[in-house]
Design a protein around this motif. Structure first.
Motif, PDB file in Angstrom:
ATOM      1  N   UNK A  12       4.999  -6.103  30.567  1.00  0.00           N
ATOM      2  CA  UNK A  12       4.206  -5.644  31.494  1.00  0.00           C
ATOM      3  C   UNK A  12       3.772  -6.852  31.994  1.00  0.00           C
ATOM      4  N   UNK A  13       4.121  -7.091  34.101  1.00  0.00           N
ATOM      5  CA  UNK A  13       3.208  -8.027  34.718  1.00  0.00           C
ATOM      6  C   UNK A  13       2.520  -7.350  35.479  1.00  0.00           C
ATOM      7  N   UNK A  14       1.657  -7.815  35.819  1.00  0.00           N
ATOM      8  CA  UNK A  14       0.476  -7.437  37.250  1.00  0.00           C
ATOM      9  C   UNK A  14       0.426  -8.610  37.700  1.00  0.00           C
ATOM     10  N   UNK A  15      -0.373  -8.578  39.295  1.00  0.00           N
ATOM     11  CA  UNK A  15      -0.296  -9.501  40.321  1.00  0.00           C
ATOM     12  C   UNK A  15      -0.775 -10.980  39.765  1.00  0.00           C
ATOM     13  N   UNK A  16      -1.917 -10.554  38.899  1.00  0.00           N
ATOM     14  CA  UNK A  16      -2.842 -11.723  38.357  1.00  0.00           C
ATOM     15  C   UNK A  16      -1.377 -12.671  37.280  1.00  0.00           C
ATOM     16  N   UNK A  17      -0.802 -11.772  36.586  1.00  0.00           N
ATOM     17  CA  UNK A  17       0.070 -12.260  35.591  1.00  0.00           C
ATOM     18  C   UNK A  17       1.894 -12.864  36.005  1.00  0.00           C
ATOM     19  N   UNK A  18       1.999 -12.213  37.152  1.00  0.00           N
ATOM     20  CA  UNK A  18       3.748 -11.909  37.824  1.00  0.00           C
ATOM     21  C   UNK A  18       4.119 -13.191  37.164  1.00  0.00           C
ATOM     22  N   UNK A  23      12.901 -15.198  41.663  1.00  0.00           N
ATOM     23  CA  UNK A  23      11.965 -14.949  42.694  1.00  0.00           C
ATOM     24  C   UNK A  23      11.742 -15.758  43.680  1.00  0.00           C
ATOM     25  N   UNK A  24      12.558 -15.819  44.966  1.00  0.00           N
ATOM     26  CA  UNK A  24      12.330 -16.673  45.969  1.00  0.00           C
ATOM     27  C   UNK A  24      11.500 -16.873  46.830  1.00  0.00           C
ATOM     28  N   UNK A  25      10.862 -15.881  47.028  1.00  0.00           N
ATOM     29  CA  UNK A  25       9.172 -15.627  47.755  1.00  0.00           C
ATOM     30  C   UNK A  25       8.698 -14.616  46.476  1.00  0.00           C
ATOM     31  N   UNK A  26       7.416 -15.217  45.837  1.00  0.00           N
ATOM     32  CA  UNK A  26       6.846 -14.679  44.876  1.00  0.00           C
ATOM     33  C   UNK A  26       5.888 -14.612  44.943  1.00  0.00           C
ATOM     34  N   UNK A  27       4.853 -15.090  46.139  1.00  0.00           N
ATOM     35  CA  UNK A  27       4.138 -14.248  46.969  1.00  0.00           C
ATOM     36  C   UNK A  27       3.806 -13.222  47.663  1.00  0.00           C
ATOM     37  N   UNK A  28       5.220 -13.087  47.899  1.00  0.00           N
ATOM     38  CA  UNK A  28       4.977 -11.092  48.448  1.00  0.00           C
ATOM     39  C   UNK A  28       5.299 -10.070  47.051  1.00  0.00           C
ATOM     40  N   UNK A  29       5.842 -10.948  46.651  1.00  0.00           N
ATOM     41  CA  UNK A  29       5.987  -9.818  45.626  1.00  0.00           C
ATOM     42  C   UNK A  29       4.358  -9.702  44.724  1.00  0.00           C
ATOM     43  N   UNK A  30       3.891 -10.619  44.510  1.00  0.00           N
ATOM     44  CA  UNK A  30       2.207 -10.958  43.909  1.00  0.00           C
ATOM     45  C   UNK A  30       1.849  -9.459  44.625  1.00  0.00           C
ATOM     46  N   UNK A  32       2.417  -7.501  47.555  1.00  0.00           N
ATOM     47  CA  UNK A  32       2.990  -6.255  47.402  1.00  0.00           C
ATOM     48  C   UNK A  32       2.307  -5.550  45.618  1.00  0.00           C
ATOM     49  N   UNK A  33       2.499  -5.755  44.768  1.00  0.00           N
ATOM     50  CA  UNK A  33       1.567  -5.784  43.158  1.00  0.00           C
ATOM     51  C   UNK A  33       0.301  -5.222  43.522  1.00  0.00           C
ATOM     52  N   UNK A  34      -0.719  -5.988  44.005  1.00  0.00           N
ATOM     53  CA  UNK A  34      -2.110  -6.088  44.481  1.00  0.00           C
ATOM     54  C   UNK A  34      -2.141  -5.017  45.958  1.00  0.00           C
ATOM     55  N   UNK A  35      -1.717  -4.785  46.613  1.00  0.00           N
ATOM     56  CA  UNK A  35      -1.424  -3.670  47.418  1.00  0.00           C
ATOM     57  C   UNK A  35      -1.034  -2.437  46.823  1.00  0.00           C
TER      58      UNK A  35
END
Length: 409
Positions: A12-18, A23-30, A32-35
């Motif tokens: 399991x991954x959260x924004x903090x542990x992603x 992933x070519x754009x990890x910032x976008x993924x993090x 969305x997880x936060x959002x």
């Protein structure tokens, strides 16, 4: 995470542990997880189709539980032939076996919608269209990369223009490769004139033949012996139903199919089997097909023998499904194909259907346009536990679409 009630390894991954190196754009993924205040849960292995999945999480906001079922995969045999779970695909519906084979080759070998060419990279197999004898045991060589075509039979037969055109099309799909053509039977089955014409086209041609249908089956079986087979299938040489119905299993597993007269072990079969001492022989059909005398002669030579049969060719097809395939319960990804083993030329669409098994396990069951036999209906009722794709092969099976859907949906 549980799959079918069994705990499977997951993370399991959260924004903090992603962490995803792909992933070519990890910032976008993090972001969305936060959002969405979301958590990603991933199984270590891909989830199987038609599986019941349960997920339980303990979070700082309390427990979270949910469940879902993974979809059943669509069975794709080729660029132009797919079978949807619970639905029925029709193949080989043409009255002409020659045209039916050309149509199926077009469905199995062509340019894929994604762009690449699906080619007959192993071989093209050529059988005569008018007599079943030489093609009875051809199924072990019908691999996934093999195209099966029918041609004019007899010592003076000519290569039909439409068959020549299809051979040229298939060879052009793999222009860098010289796809060999295997001609099944001797010059009295497929003429030397046809072989000469194929060579004029630049093809490499090889005959697979013997003195008769029994010896031709042995020649085909010998060509498949890359390793010692676990078993050998033995069917009568005077009728096609058992040999070609079991052919789906032979195509899927490259298991040799041998032919034998009803009443006595053929010397050529005995000699060939002596080269693989102790191999199990699975005898197809009842004593009217292969006698107990033959069974005893095989046992006297040290072969364990198992008979697979039913009161008729319909029940024998069910017995093949259960005892040769081992499908007392159909597995995810299996396909059911209905063929008409009572039609005068039913061997042709049955043979075409058998080649599908080299792509996905495809159990052949016997039926006619009059409806499903009670033995087939009973088998499907107990064997189908999830939505299963179906195939109808041959024009006399078209009326079975509705009854078959009722059992596989």
């Amino acid at each position: 995470m549980r799959v079918g009630g069994t705990v499977v390894e997951s993370c399991a991954m959260t924004a903090a542990s992603y962490d995803n190196p792909h992933d070519t754009d990890p910032g976008l993924s993090v972001g969305r997880l936060e959002q969405y205040n979301a958590i990603i849960v991933l199984p270590r292995q891909p989830l199987p189709p038609a599986a019941a999945v349960e997920v339980s999480l303990t979070t700082d906001q309390g427990p979270v539980d949910w469940s879902f079922s993974t979809p059943v995969d669509v069975v794709e045999f080729g660029p132009g032939l797919r079978a949807d779970p619970g639905d029925v695909a029709l193949v080989a519906q043409q009255d002409s076996a020659r045209q039916a084979a050309i149509a199926m080759a077009g469905q199995l070998f062509d340019h894929h919608p994604f762009g690449h060419a699906v080619t007959p990279y192993h071989q093209i197999v050529l059988c005569r269209e008018d007599v079943f004898a030489d093609c009875l045991a051809v199924t072990p060589v019908l691999s996934e990369g093999t195209a099966l075509l029918f041609t004019e039979g007899g010592p003076t037969g000519m290569l039909p223009p439409e068959v020549e055109a299809e051979i040229n099309r298939l060879r052009a799909l793999a222009p860098a490769e010289n796809v060999p053509i295997r001609v099944i039977g001797g010059a009295n089955a497929i003429s030397e004139g046809q072989v000469a014409r194929l060579r004029e086209l630049g093809a490499t041609v090889e005959r697979m033949s013997g003195a008769g249908r029994v010896e031709t089956a042995i020649a085909i079986a010998s060509s498949t012996l890359y390793q010692t087979p676990a078993r050998v299938l033995l069917a009568r040489d005077g009728d096609w139903a058992d040999a070609i119905t079991v052919g789906a299993f032979a195509a899927a597993t490259t298991t040799p199919v041998l032919l034998n007269p009803t009443d006595s072990l053929h010397p050529a079969v005995a000699e060939w089997l002596a080269g693989i001492p102790g191999v199990e022989v699975v005898v197809l059909g009842g004593t009217g097909a292969i006698s107990d005398t033959v069974v005893q002669q095989l046992r006297d030579r040290g072969h364990p023998v198992r008979r697979v049969s039913g009161p008729s060719r319909v029940e024998t097809s069910v017995a093949i499904a259960e005892q040769v395939w081992g499908r007392t319960t159909l597995q995810i990804g299996d396909t059911v194909a209905m063929v008409d083993t009572f039609a005068p030329n039913g061997w042709q669409p049955t043979l075409l259907a058998a080649q599908l098994a080299s792509r996905r396990p495809t159990v052949l069951l016997s039926g006619t346009g009059e409806g499903l036999h009670p033995a087939v209906s009973s088998y499907l009722d107990r064997a189908v536990t999830a939505s299963t794709p179906g195939v109808l092969s041959g024009p006399t099976t078209a009326g079975l679409a509705g009854p078959l859907r009722g059992h596989i949906g």
